[in-house]
Design a protein around this motif. Structure first.
Motif, PDB file in Angstrom:
ATOM      1  N   GLN A 199      20.728  53.719  58.239  1.00 37.28           N
ATOM      2  CA  GLN A 199      21.429  53.294  59.149  1.00 37.28           C
ATOM      3  C   GLN A 199      22.637  52.352  59.104  1.00 37.28           C
ATOM      4  OE1 GLN A 199      19.350  54.841  62.935  1.00 37.28           O
ATOM      5  NE2 GLN A 199      17.837  53.289  61.155  1.00 37.28           N
ATOM      6  N   LEU A 200      23.844  52.494  59.728  1.00 34.96           N
ATOM      7  CA  LEU A 200      24.647  51.692  59.311  1.00 34.96           C
ATOM      8  C   LEU A 200      25.267  51.885  60.921  1.00 34.96           C
ATOM      9  CD1 LEU A 200      26.722  52.704  56.540  1.00 34.96           C
ATOM     10  CD2 LEU A 200      25.641  50.759  56.750  1.00 34.96           C
ATOM     11  N   ALA A 201      25.989  50.531  60.775  1.00 36.09           N
ATOM     12  CA  ALA A 201      27.391  50.394  62.512  1.00 36.09           C
ATOM     13  C   ALA A 201      28.433  50.426  61.834  1.00 36.09           C
ATOM     14  CB  ALA A 201      27.080  48.800  62.691  1.00 36.09           C
ATOM     15  N   VAL A 202      29.136  51.477  62.607  1.00 36.59           N
ATOM     16  CA  VAL A 202      30.878  51.963  62.592  1.00 36.59           C
ATOM     17  C   VAL A 202      31.246  51.238  63.767  1.00 36.59           C
ATOM     18  CG1 VAL A 202      29.512  53.215  60.834  1.00 36.59           C
ATOM     19  CG2 VAL A 202      29.811  53.702  63.482  1.00 36.59           C
ATOM     20  N   ALA A 203      32.818  51.830  63.321  1.00 34.67           N
ATOM     21  CA  ALA A 203      33.066  51.741  64.663  1.00 34.67           C
ATOM     22  C   ALA A 203      35.109  52.029  63.815  1.00 34.67           C
ATOM     23  CB  ALA A 203      33.522  49.955  64.600  1.00 34.67           C
TER      24      ALA A 203
END
Length: 300
Positions: A165-169
């Motif tokens: 799982q990744l944090a993205v923006a």
């Protein structure tokens, strides 16, 4: 008293069609064959079941009672026969699957499309759900979920490689508000979160540091049950989002989103096709298991 089940089936057709000839046409036999079968059934029971006229057939009171009681049982018998037949021969019949909404590698299309092409007599019913789901109790053949949540009494076959799982923006969001350097900084950021249902608490974002796992309860500006909406909002610069890497890959490739905090996002076992242990597996399920294994080998 033993009565031929086939005779009951013929009687049920006559009752439905209200005609010996129509029943005979449906069965592909002669009218006289149907008439003789009904006569033998009446002789066995010792009571008239139908009233015959030159133009129509009507059920007697005994016939109405027999039809009302026997018809549901005949449907169950036919279902049991078909179910038993499905345990041998080529793959066929309806295959019921319960699949996690984030199992992109399984739901993307090619795996299932190629399976159906190879097995044209199989009909797929796919329920996409993130609820806790007992496939046995609900009458499903198999499911697809992350390996860590599958019960140990199930047989599991990998349908994906390791996941994370990744944090993205979006690049625009990071340009305006800066890139967080540690998950603890997310507390002061606009975040787009996921929850399984409105009545359920939002999903806590999970990270790891120096071998220690921890989660962050971000203050979600937006929460939704729909991953596609999360992605669209993140692309539009509404905030930072968090989810499966595979779900974000198309947006990464287009440059619409970028991963952040990657060093805090470890990999873990991916998605598995799981099913109950059965000595005599139905050909349709066996075909899917073999196809999944072959597909995984082909795509690496």
């Amino acid at each position: 008293m033993w009565t031929d089940v086939n005779a009951l089936a013929v009687f049920a057709l006559v009752a439905e069609e209200k005609s010996f000839r129509a029943a005979a046409d449906r069965m592909g036999v002669t009218r006289s064959a149907v008439s003789q079968t009904i006569r033998r059934l009446e002789e066995t029971l010792g009571i008239a079941l139908v009233s015959r006229t030159t133009r129509s057939v009507a059920l007697t009171e005994a016939g109405e009672r027999l039809y009302a009681d026997a018809a549901p049982a005949l449907v169950e018998i036919q279902g049991a026969i078909e179910a038993a037949a499905n345990l041998r021969g080529p793959p066929r019949g309806r295959l019921m699957l319960a699949v996690s909404s984030i199992a992109d590698s399984f739901l993307s299309g090619p795996l299932l499309a190629s399976f159906l092409e190879e097995n044209p007599d199989v009909k797929l019913h796919v329920t996409v759900t993130d609820d806790e789901f007992d496939i046995v109790a609900e009458g499903y053949d198999a499911g697809v979920r992350l390996g860590e949540v599958i019960a140990q009494d199930m047989i599991a076959v990998a349908v994906s490689g390791e996941q994370r799982q990744l944090a993205v923006a979006s690049p625009d969001y990071l340009e305006r508000f800066g890139r967080p350097r540690h998950p603890s900084e997310l507390a002061g950021r606009r975040c787009i979160g996921w929850r399984r249902a409105a009545s359920v608490a939002p999903y806590r974002w999970e990270f790891a540091e120096d071998g220690r796992e921890f989660s962050v309860a971000v203050a979600d500006t937006i929460t939704t049950t729909d991953m596609a909406l999360m992605i669209n909002l993140a692309i539009a610069g509404a905030g930072i989002s968090f989810g499966m890497e595979d779900s974000f890959r198309p947006a990464f490739a287009r440059g619409e989103l970028v991963p952040i905090l990657e060093e805090f996002c470890p990999r873990f076992p991916g998605f598995y096709l799981y099913y109950p242990s059965r000595r005599n597996m139905a050909p349709k399920l066996r075909a899917l298991v073999e196809h999944v294994r072959g597909f995984r080998t082909a795509v690496g």
